[in-house]
Design an enzyme around this catalytic site. Structure first.
Site, PDB file in Angstrom:
ATOM      1  N   SER A 123       0.828  -1.265   0.089  1.00 40.56           N
ATOM      2  CA  SER A 123       0.188   0.009  -0.323  1.00 40.56           C
ATOM      3  C   SER A 123       0.741   1.271   0.166  1.00 40.56           C
ATOM      4  O   SER A 123       0.382   2.209   0.655  1.00 40.56           O
ATOM      5  CB  SER A 123      -1.344  -0.163   0.987  1.00 40.56           C
ATOM      6  N   ASN A 124       2.291   0.985  -0.077  1.00 41.48           N
ATOM      7  CA  ASN A 124       3.071   1.566  -0.567  1.00 41.48           C
ATOM      8  C   ASN A 124       2.746   2.822  -1.672  1.00 41.48           C
ATOM      9  O   ASN A 124       3.414   2.683  -2.690  1.00 41.48           O
ATOM     10  CB  ASN A 124       4.354   1.651  -0.406  1.00 41.48           C
TER      11      ASN A 124
ATOM     12  N   GLY B 225       5.028   5.472  -3.191  1.00 38.80           N
ATOM     13  CA  GLY B 225       5.717   5.659  -3.503  1.00 38.80           C
ATOM     14  C   GLY B 225       5.778   4.510  -4.418  1.00 38.80           C
ATOM     15  O   GLY B 225       6.129   4.778  -6.007  1.00 38.80           O
TER      16      GLY B 225
ATOM     17  N   ASP C 296      10.476  -6.659  -2.120  1.00 33.95           N
ATOM     18  CA  ASP C 296      11.103  -6.354  -1.235  1.00 33.95           C
ATOM     19  C   ASP C 296      12.384  -5.333  -2.242  1.00 33.95           C
ATOM     20  O   ASP C 296      13.284  -6.262  -2.421  1.00 33.95           O
ATOM     21  CB  ASP C 296      11.079  -7.697   0.040  1.00 33.95           C
TER      22      ASP C 296
ATOM     23  N   PHE D 274      11.455   9.133  -3.001  1.00 26.35           N
ATOM     24  CA  PHE D 274      11.047   9.074  -1.869  1.00 26.35           C
ATOM     25  C   PHE D 274      11.773   8.112  -1.334  1.00 26.35           C
ATOM     26  O   PHE D 274      13.230   7.299  -1.777  1.00 26.35           O
ATOM     27  CB  PHE D 274       9.107   7.966  -1.718  1.00 26.35           C
TER      28      PHE D 274
ATOM     29  N   TYR E  64      15.117   6.883   0.837  1.00 24.34           N
ATOM     30  CA  TYR E  64      16.266   7.109   0.934  1.00 24.34           C
ATOM     31  C   TYR E  64      16.790   7.496  -1.184  1.00 24.34           C
ATOM     32  O   TYR E  64      18.764   8.223  -0.896  1.00 24.34           O
ATOM     33  CB  TYR E  64      17.322   6.207   1.162  1.00 24.34           C
TER      34      TYR E  64
ATOM     35  N   HIS F 233      17.157   0.544  -9.468  1.00 21.60           N
ATOM     36  CA  HIS F 233      16.809  -1.161  -8.901  1.00 21.60           C
ATOM     37  C   HIS F 233      15.941  -2.032  -9.053  1.00 21.60           C
ATOM     38  O   HIS F 233      16.023  -2.718 -10.003  1.00 21.60           O
ATOM     39  CB  HIS F 233      17.535  -1.503  -7.624  1.00 21.60           C
TER      40      HIS F 233
END
Length: 196
Positions: free
Chosen positions: A9-10, A12, A71, A153, A155, A181
């Site tokens: 639900s992120n 970004g 992930d 968003f 880092y 990535h």
């Protein structure tokens, strides 16, 4: 148009994946069912991505759905690979992006350096009826002790990709899309999705 359900639900991540998977209707799973806690207790990005994808696939209870989970995180050499799989909660359980960013910059500075080689890893898991696949993407560069730029968003404002002199927070979205990535992993995931 095929539906691709994201085990996140992120916002970004949702935005980034939507931009890179235009031929799919990309939906965060929280638009279909209530958000629920998924315990990510594996020690690799790959296994944690699989845990998320399996949990959402099972919860949706629709064998035809295709679930994708990602992930990802940053690993900093001077911190012996930290935060790694703990990137999302590096600043503590209730930490937000800014808290995580601040802690990581402070921890690098505490080592007596202003920067360190670092890399991002993205593991993507795809789960659907009878199929489980994973792919990886990496981006190498330098982690700084100072944030620069408002873009991206996580880092992004403290990371300069190899071959560039600006942070991901300063770089244009199109440039970032090419070298991130996640986009590298998504290009490989796209090949898997086409074969389903």
């Amino acid at each position: 148009m095929k539906k691709l359900v994201l085990a996140t639900s992120n916002q970004g991540k949702v935005r980034e994946i939507k931009a890179l998977c235009k031929e799919y209707e990309v939906i965060p799973y929280t638009e279909l069912i209530d958000a629920f806690e998924i315990i990510e207790d594996a020690d690799t990005f790959k296994e944690n991505a699989l845990i998320k994808a399996r949990a959402v696939y099972k919860a949706l209870d629709d064998e035809n759905v295709v679930v994708m989970a990602d992930d990802s995180g940053i690993s900093v050499d001077v911190l012996e690979g930290a935060p790694g799989i703990y990137s999302a909660r590096y600043g503590g359980e209730d930490a937000n992006d800014k808290d995580n960013l601040k802690k990581l910059m402070q921890d690098i500075e505490a080592k007596g350096v202003m920067s360190s080689p670092a890399h991002y890893t993205a593991a993507i898991a795809i789960v659907t009826k009878g199929i489980e696949k994973t792919v990886h993407g990496w981006m190498y560069g330098t982690a700084l002790t100072e944030a620069k730029g408002e873009g991206g968003f996580g880092y992004d404002p403290m990371f300069i990709p190899l071959g560039y002199d600006k942070t991901l927070g300063e770089l244009d979205e199109e440039v970032k899309k090419e070298l991130s990535h996640r986009s590298r992993a998504l290009r490989l995931a796209g090949k898997i999705l086409k074969s389903l």
